[in-house]
Write a protein that holds these residues in place. Structure first.
Motif, PDB file in Angstrom:
ATOM      1  N   PRO A 293      40.815  36.992  50.297  1.00 29.34           N
ATOM      2  CA  PRO A 293      41.557  38.061  49.611  1.00 29.34           C
ATOM      3  C   PRO A 293      42.716  37.517  48.785  1.00 29.34           C
ATOM      4  CG  PRO A 293      41.121  38.643  51.901  1.00 29.34           C
ATOM      5  CD  PRO A 293      40.758  37.189  51.752  1.00 29.34           C
ATOM      6  N   ARG A 294      43.351  36.436  49.265  1.00 32.28           N
ATOM      7  CA  ARG A 294      44.471  35.869  48.530  1.00 32.28           C
ATOM      8  C   ARG A 294      44.039  35.364  47.158  1.00 32.28           C
ATOM      9  NH1 ARG A 294      48.245  30.695  50.143  1.00 32.28           N
ATOM     10  NH2 ARG A 294      46.208  29.745  50.576  1.00 32.28           N
ATOM     11  N   ALA A 295      42.890  34.690  47.075  1.00 38.68           N
ATOM     12  CA  ALA A 295      42.418  34.155  45.798  1.00 38.68           C
ATOM     13  C   ALA A 295      42.117  35.281  44.818  1.00 38.68           C
ATOM     14  CB  ALA A 295      41.172  33.295  46.017  1.00 38.68           C
ATOM     15  N   ARG A 296      41.412  36.322  45.287  1.00 41.12           N
ATOM     16  CA  ARG A 296      41.081  37.411  44.384  1.00 41.12           C
ATOM     17  C   ARG A 296      42.339  38.143  43.934  1.00 41.12           C
ATOM     18  NH1 ARG A 296      37.222  38.074  48.332  1.00 41.12           N
ATOM     19  NH2 ARG A 296      38.101  40.061  49.056  1.00 41.12           N
ATOM     20  N   ALA A 297      43.310  38.293  44.829  1.00 45.16           N
ATOM     21  CA  ALA A 297      44.555  38.978  44.469  1.00 45.16           C
ATOM     22  C   ALA A 297      45.370  38.161  43.474  1.00 45.16           C
ATOM     23  CB  ALA A 297      45.382  39.242  45.724  1.00 45.16           C
ATOM     24  N   ALA A 298      45.323  36.830  43.582  1.00 40.86           N
ATOM     25  CA  ALA A 298      46.107  35.979  42.692  1.00 40.86           C
ATOM     26  C   ALA A 298      45.704  36.176  41.237  1.00 40.86           C
ATOM     27  CB  ALA A 298      45.928  34.513  43.092  1.00 40.86           C
ATOM     28  N   PHE A 299      44.423  36.417  40.994  1.00 43.01           N
ATOM     29  CA  PHE A 299      43.928  36.580  39.629  1.00 43.01           C
ATOM     30  C   PHE A 299      44.046  38.021  39.115  1.00 43.01           C
ATOM     31  CE2 PHE A 299      41.969  32.575  40.723  1.00 43.01           C
ATOM     32  CZ  PHE A 299      41.931  31.888  39.520  1.00 43.01           C
ATOM     33  N   ASP A 300      44.427  38.939  39.970  1.00 45.01           N
ATOM     34  CA  ASP A 300      44.425  40.359  39.592  1.00 45.01           C
ATOM     35  C   ASP A 300      45.784  40.762  39.027  1.00 45.01           C
ATOM     36  OD1 ASP A 300      43.979  43.018  39.248  1.00 45.01           O
ATOM     37  OD2 ASP A 300      43.424  43.441  41.339  1.00 45.01           O
ATOM     38  N   ILE A 301      45.943  40.630  37.699  1.00 43.75           N
ATOM     39  CA  ILE A 301      47.231  40.957  37.083  1.00 43.75           C
ATOM     40  C   ILE A 301      47.499  42.460  37.078  1.00 43.75           C
ATOM     41  CG2 ILE A 301      47.245  38.907  35.617  1.00 43.75           C
ATOM     42  CD1 ILE A 301      46.438  40.720  33.281  1.00 43.75           C
ATOM     43  N   SER A 302      46.481  43.267  37.355  1.00 48.42           N
ATOM     44  CA  SER A 302      46.699  44.720  37.389  1.00 48.42           C
ATOM     45  C   SER A 302      47.597  45.120  38.560  1.00 48.42           C
ATOM     46  CB  SER A 302      45.369  45.473  37.468  1.00 48.42           C
ATOM     47  OG  SER A 302      44.728  45.248  38.724  1.00 48.42           O
ATOM     48  N   LYS A 303      47.803  44.196  39.513  1.00 50.89           N
ATOM     49  CA  LYS A 303      48.676  44.473  40.642  1.00 50.89           C
ATOM     50  C   LYS A 303      50.153  44.380  40.274  1.00 50.89           C
ATOM     51  CE  LYS A 303      45.430  43.061  44.271  1.00 50.89           C
ATOM     52  NZ  LYS A 303      45.330  44.410  44.867  1.00 50.89           N
ATOM     53  N   GLU A 304      50.462  43.823  39.092  1.00 54.07           N
ATOM     54  CA  GLU A 304      51.848  43.741  38.656  1.00 54.07           C
ATOM     55  C   GLU A 304      52.340  45.126  38.221  1.00 54.07           C
ATOM     56  OE1 GLU A 304      54.004  41.281  38.609  1.00 54.07           O
ATOM     57  OE2 GLU A 304      52.689  39.612  39.200  1.00 54.07           O
ATOM     58  N   LYS A 305      53.611  45.387  38.428  1.00 53.06           N
ATOM     59  CA  LYS A 305      54.195  46.633  37.974  1.00 53.06           C
ATOM     60  C   LYS A 305      54.105  46.724  36.453  1.00 53.06           C
ATOM     61  CE  LYS A 305      57.491  46.961  41.793  1.00 53.06           C
ATOM     62  NZ  LYS A 305      58.935  47.002  42.177  1.00 53.06           N
ATOM     63  N   PRO A 306      53.828  47.903  35.893  1.00 52.15           N
ATOM     64  CA  PRO A 306      53.696  48.044  34.428  1.00 52.15           C
ATOM     65  C   PRO A 306      54.905  47.520  33.666  1.00 52.15           C
ATOM     66  CG  PRO A 306      52.939  50.032  35.519  1.00 52.15           C
ATOM     67  CD  PRO A 306      53.538  49.166  36.591  1.00 52.15           C
ATOM     68  N   GLU A 307      56.108  47.742  34.204  1.00 58.91           N
ATOM     69  CA  GLU A 307      57.299  47.286  33.485  1.00 58.91           C
ATOM     70  C   GLU A 307      57.383  45.758  33.434  1.00 58.91           C
ATOM     71  OE1 GLU A 307      58.733  48.758  37.639  1.00 58.91           O
ATOM     72  OE2 GLU A 307      57.212  49.259  36.126  1.00 58.91           O
ATOM     73  N   VAL A 308      56.793  45.094  34.425  1.00 56.20           N
ATOM     74  CA  VAL A 308      56.744  43.628  34.410  1.00 56.20           C
ATOM     75  C   VAL A 308      55.706  43.152  33.408  1.00 56.20           C
ATOM     76  CG1 VAL A 308      56.203  41.563  35.755  1.00 56.20           C
ATOM     77  CG2 VAL A 308      57.552  43.413  36.780  1.00 56.20           C
ATOM     78  N   SER A 309      54.522  43.735  33.467  1.00 57.77           N
ATOM     79  CA  SER A 309      53.446  43.354  32.560  1.00 57.77           C
ATOM     80  C   SER A 309      53.828  43.558  31.101  1.00 57.77           C
ATOM     81  CB  SER A 309      52.186  44.164  32.888  1.00 57.77           C
ATOM     82  OG  SER A 309      51.128  43.842  32.027  1.00 57.77           O
TER      83      SER A 309
END
Length: 433
Positions: free
Chosen positions: A245-261
């Motif tokens: 799960p850690r590897a898949r989460a690391a690549f998932d930029i959609s998990k970043e807050k919109p204001e950060v992205s």
């Protein structure tokens, strides 16, 4: 007593001296540093690195080394602006980087003599002048070998790909190429990590069991094959990454807050910088980002201000800020370079051509002192002001130093030939705080 010089340029008397030093516990690298009177520099601080490659060769004269007092034949259209650090000016189309100048160092007057794209790229991506008889490993391969990393994460990731090769180290030290750049707000799936087409973890478990049976059956064929060794390593790590799960989460930029992205912008480069931040934060040791288009033989200024500089300004400044905010900048080295600069003299099609005699590079983090300019080019931007400048070899040695890698360490090729990681480089003490 006569002194005989070997084909590598080492005098016989010095070679014998190296042998004596080795018997006393000093390494060949230590001897080289002593013989050159190299000053001591602060120890390594970085645990990871982000290498940003600008293929095509960005112009130094219109970005980080403007010459507002040069003649019209050289000067260009852009104006310099003051940065956050008093006395340092950069291009007016890099305002966000100007505001983060305290976080990075500009190297000016970087100089070499290779004006061809591929060979120049090989030089700055390895720290060694290319040889027809030997393929040197790139930074990512050496870092992967020396630093390793968690089993459920790739040691090295390239977004979307990398000009760096594993060289004589072998395919097992090649990076994981994403093959594409991320899109703002969307989950980023990488082949070999993300599960798709209805594939489940149970399916992967069954296939892994079959692979183990095949590996046992054909183990005898692998003993002398560097390629098979690398492929076997990839197979094992791919399984561990898919089920992590850690590897898949690391690549998932959609998990970043919109204001950060949003701070990184919508460009592929900006979102690649966001992904690189997440990967380093998750434990990936080396990330390469490549963004091209810098071969501006014509329409140089329009292409720069419209297409090339805005993404670099937003993406790179956000990368440095995000690493700093997350407490990662001190332990992550950031290195930005193209393969060469561009001609100070403007050509007939409003462009600049290949020019390795003067170029810029940027470095940050990993113990590197921010808010400074090292080196200089002359008043027309044609040559290093001191006649020597900084070589890619010395900058590579310094880059490795930030990661705790001794650039004088010797590896061996498949034929047993000993080769230093960087053959000619010396650490630049002024880079470090």
């Amino acid at each position: 007593m006569s002194l005989n010089i070997t084909c590598d340029g080492v005098r016989r008397r010095d070679f014998l001296k190296v042998g004596v030093l080795g018997a006393t516990g000093l390494t060949f690298g230590s001897f080289l540093r002593m013989s050159h009177g190299a000053p001591q520099v602060p120890g390594a601080k970085a645990k990871a690195a982000i290498f940003i490659n600008l293929p095509g060769g960005p112009t130094h004269m219109d970005t980080f080394d403007l010459k507002p007092n040069a003649p019209d034949t050289h000067r260009g259209e852009f104006k310099p602006i003051q940065t956050k650090v008093s006395g340092i000016e950069i291009c007016e189309h890099l305002p966000l980087l100007a505001s983060t100048m305290d976080k990075f160092t500009i190297l000016r007057g970087v100089s070499h003599s290779i004006a061809a794209h591929q060979l120049g790229s090989e030089y700055v991506n390895t720290g060694n002048r290319p040889l027809p008889s030997l393929e040197f490993p790139g930074f990512a391969a050496v870092a992967s070998k020396e630093l390793g990393g968690p089993r459920d994460l790739p040691n090295s990731v390239a977004i979307p790909n990398s000009a760096q090769k594993a060289g004589y180290l072998g395919v097992q030290y090649s990076p994981l190429n994403t093959g594409k750049t991320p899109v703002q707000g969307q989950s980023f799936n990488v082949r070999g990590i993300a599960l798709g087409n209805g594939l489940t973890i149970e399916d992967v478990e069954k296939r892994q069991g079959l692979l183990k049976q095949l590996d046992t059956a054909f183990a005898g064929y692998e003993k002398n094959s560097q390629l098979l060794e690398g492929l076997d390593r990839f197979s094992q790590q791919a399984y561990e990454m898919i089920t992590s799960p850690r590897a898949r989460a690391a690549f998932d930029i959609s998990k970043e807050k919109p204001e950060v992205s949003e701070k990184f912008g919508k460009s592929g480069f900006g979102q690649s910088c966001l992904l690189a931040t997440r990967l380093v934060e998750s434990g990936v040791r080396f990330v390469t980002i490549s963004t091209g288009g810098w071969d501006t033989h014509n329409d140089n200024w329009n292409r720069l201000k419209t297409n090339l500089l805005p993404p670099i300004d937003q993406g790179l400044s956000s990368l440095l800020t995000a690493l700093s905010d997350r407490g990662l900048l001190e332990t992550t080295t950031v290195y930005v370079t193209g393969e060469f600069g561009r001609t100070p003299k403007i050509n007939k099609t409003a462009g600049r051509d290949h020019y390795p005699r003067a170029m810029f590079q940027l470095m940050a983090g990993g113990g590197i002192k921010g808010g400074q300019v090292l080196g200089a080019s002359d008043d027309k931007g044609e040559f290093p002001a001191d006649g020597k400048g900084y070589s890619p070899d010395n900058i590579a040695a310094s880059f490795y130093h930030t990661l705790g890698i001794d650039h004088t360490k010797e590896y061996h090729t498949s034929s047993g030939r000993p080769v230093m990681i960087v053959r000619e480089g010396q650490i630049i003490p002024e880079l470090f705080a």
